[in-house]
Every structure is written in structure tokens, then in C-alpha cells.
Design an enzyme around this catalytic site. Structure first.
Site, PDB file in Angstrom:
ATOM      1  N   TYR A   1      42.379  37.505  56.253  1.00  0.00           N
ATOM      2  CA  TYR A   1      41.970  37.056  54.787  1.00  0.00           C
ATOM      3  C   TYR A   1      40.362  37.066  54.645  1.00  0.00           C
ATOM      4  O   TYR A   1      40.076  37.770  53.438  1.00  0.00           O
ATOM      5  CB  TYR A   1      42.185  35.645  54.805  1.00  0.00           C
ATOM      6  CG  TYR A   1      41.684  34.953  53.474  1.00  0.00           C
ATOM      7  CD1 TYR A   1      42.371  35.099  52.176  1.00  0.00           C
ATOM      8  CD2 TYR A   1      40.646  33.882  53.562  1.00  0.00           C
ATOM      9  CE1 TYR A   1      41.917  34.299  51.056  1.00  0.00           C
ATOM     10  CE2 TYR A   1      40.135  33.464  52.420  1.00  0.00           C
ATOM     11  CZ  TYR A   1      40.713  33.566  51.236  1.00  0.00           C
ATOM     12  OH  TYR A   1      40.334  32.942  50.123  1.00  0.00           O
TER      13      TYR A   1
ATOM     14  N   SER B   1      34.960  34.627  49.006  1.00  0.00           N
ATOM     15  CA  SER B   1      35.187  33.191  49.641  1.00  0.00           C
ATOM     16  C   SER B   1      34.214  33.140  50.383  1.00  0.00           C
ATOM     17  O   SER B   1      33.396  33.986  50.926  1.00  0.00           O
ATOM     18  CB  SER B   1      36.567  33.350  50.499  1.00  0.00           C
ATOM     19  OG  SER B   1      36.559  32.149  51.383  1.00  0.00           O
TER      20      SER B   1
END
Length: 245
Positions: A168, A153
Site C-alpha cells: 500500500y 497517504s
């Protein structure tokens, strides 16, 4: 130099095995990646812990493609290795590409108040599943001199920070040392290892969570980059993280 000397950007995977993880829900990225490989001739082995993976594979077969469903817990390192050995045995002990799409997004809240259960879940579905997949399939991919692609990400890149996403971010951040270490370890065997780091992908889940007005990466765009990273044309690219914005 003749045209034939240039590696093809449209490879033919006929007769070759490809593994895609995270292929269960309709409208998610994994199903589109699996379809893209299948449309280029691969026998696609679709892995997910959700039995709905059988439905996605049935759709591929109905479209005339070669696909096999495997209900597998990607966090179970021993069970996944057994699954990998079974898949490889059906293809001369070679797997030409592994697209590790399985994972998931989740808000943890501010670090001081973050939920331990949510933290553990994020680490399992993103970091542990990626490590287990690498461990299970590295032998067959080495035999094929093939490629791995993982998913990270932009939030884990230097200077990036999003409050409320500590778990996350930590889980997706773990993908980077996995990619770089595995790339260094397997380079002598001709194996390439890379990651893509997309912003939000236009999936059913993301649309439900964030609405239609976000600048999404289309699922087909995401799949195109993954296929490219697995082609001979990109054989000199390894240990990299490709951001998709």
C-alpha cells in the site's frame, strides 16, 4: 482593491465538466466528492469499474444535479483515454477538474511474507489507475486550464512507516512523483496538480475494518479540500501534498 478582485472560494462550475473517479459504493468518499461538485453546478462525470456507479449517478440526478455514469477500467490506459475523449467532446474539449479518488487500502503483511497478488492489486488500483487518469485527461484539463487532485497517504511522508503495509505504501508513494512531474510539465499551460493525503476517512469500508473509535477524517472535510484545490482561489498552489489529520 475591490472585492471583485479576490478569487471566489465558492466557485460556480455551471456549464463546466468535472470528472470524479471511484464513485460506486454508497458511503464511500468518491460519492461525497461527486455530490459536492454537483451542488456547485458542475456536470459531474463519475467513473468506476463497478456498475454501481449508475446508482450513485441516479441519486445525483434525482436530487436535481447533472451527472453522467461511465463504467470504466481505470487501469486500461487505452480504454480510459477513449472515455476521456468522449467526455471532453461533449464539453468543448475541456474538463475543468479531475478528482482521482479511485484506489483502495490493503494489508500485505510483513515484507518477507507479503502476498504477490495483493502487491500487484495495490499497484494497479492506486498507482496505475492514477497514472492512467492523468494520461487520459491531461489534454482536456489543459484546454480548460483546470486542476487535478490525486489521493496519497501520510504513510508515504518522510519518516513514516507502518509494518505490514509495504505494498500500500509503495502504491500510494507513487502518487508523489506523478503529482510533482505532472505539475512541472503542465504549469506552462495553467494546469494545477496536487494531492491530498488523509488519514483514515470515515467510510463504510473503514468503519467495518477499524471500528468507530478511530480519529477519522470526515468525507465532507475531504471533499471540501478537494474542491478548494480546484478553485481559482488556489491557482498558485501546485505540486503539493496536503495532509489531512
Amino acid at each position: 482593491m475591490s472585492v471583485d478582485a479576490w478569487p471566489s472560494l465558492r466557485p460556480d462550475w455551471t456549464g463546466q465538466a468535472v470528472v470524479v473517479t471511484g464513485v460506486a459504493k454508497a458511503g464511500q468518499a468518491g460519492a461525497v466528492v461527486a455530490r459536492a461538485f454537483a451542488e456547485h453546478g458542475a456536470t459531474v462525470h463519475c467513473l468506476d469499474r463497478d456498475p454501481m456507479v449508475e446508482e450513485r449517478v441516479a441519486e445525483l440526478r434525482d436530487a436535481g444535479h447533472r451527472a453522467v455514469a461511465h463504467v470504466a477500467d481505470l487501469t486500461d490506459a487505452h480504454g480510459l483515454r477513449a472515455c476521456a475523449q468522449s467526455i471532453a467532446a461533449a464539453h468543448g474539449n475541456a474538463v475543468h477538474a479531475v478528482a482521482a479518488i479511485a484506489g483502495g487500502f490493503g494489508w500485505s503483511g510483513a515484507t518477507a511474507d507479503s502476498d504477490p497478488d495483493q502487491h500487484q492489486r495495490q499497484m494497479l488500483i492506486n498507482a496505475t489507475s492514477a497514472w492512467s487518469t492523468a494520461r487520459a485527461f491531461v489534454g482536456p484539463v489543459r484546454t480548460a486550464r483546470g486542476a487535478f487532485v490525486f489521493v496519497s497517504s501520510p504513510i508515504v511522508q518522510p519518516g513514516a512507516a507502518r509494518p505490514g503495509l509495504v505494498s500500500y505504501a509503495m502504491a500510494k508513494g507513487a502518487i508523489l512523483p506523478l503529482v510533482r512531474t505532472l505539475a512541472a510539465e503542465e504549469a506552462p499551460h495553467g494546469v494545477r496538480v496536487n494531492a491530498v493525503a488523509p488519514t483514515a476517512i470515515r467510510t463504510t469500508d473503514n468503519l467495518d475494518a477499524m471500528g468507530p473509535d478511530v480519529r477519522y477524517v470526515e468525507r465532507e472535510e475531504f471533499a471540501t479540500v478537494i474542491l478548494a484545490l480546484c478553485t481559482p482561489a488556489w491557482r498558485r498552489v501546485t505540486g503539493q501534498v496536503i495532509e489531512l489529520a
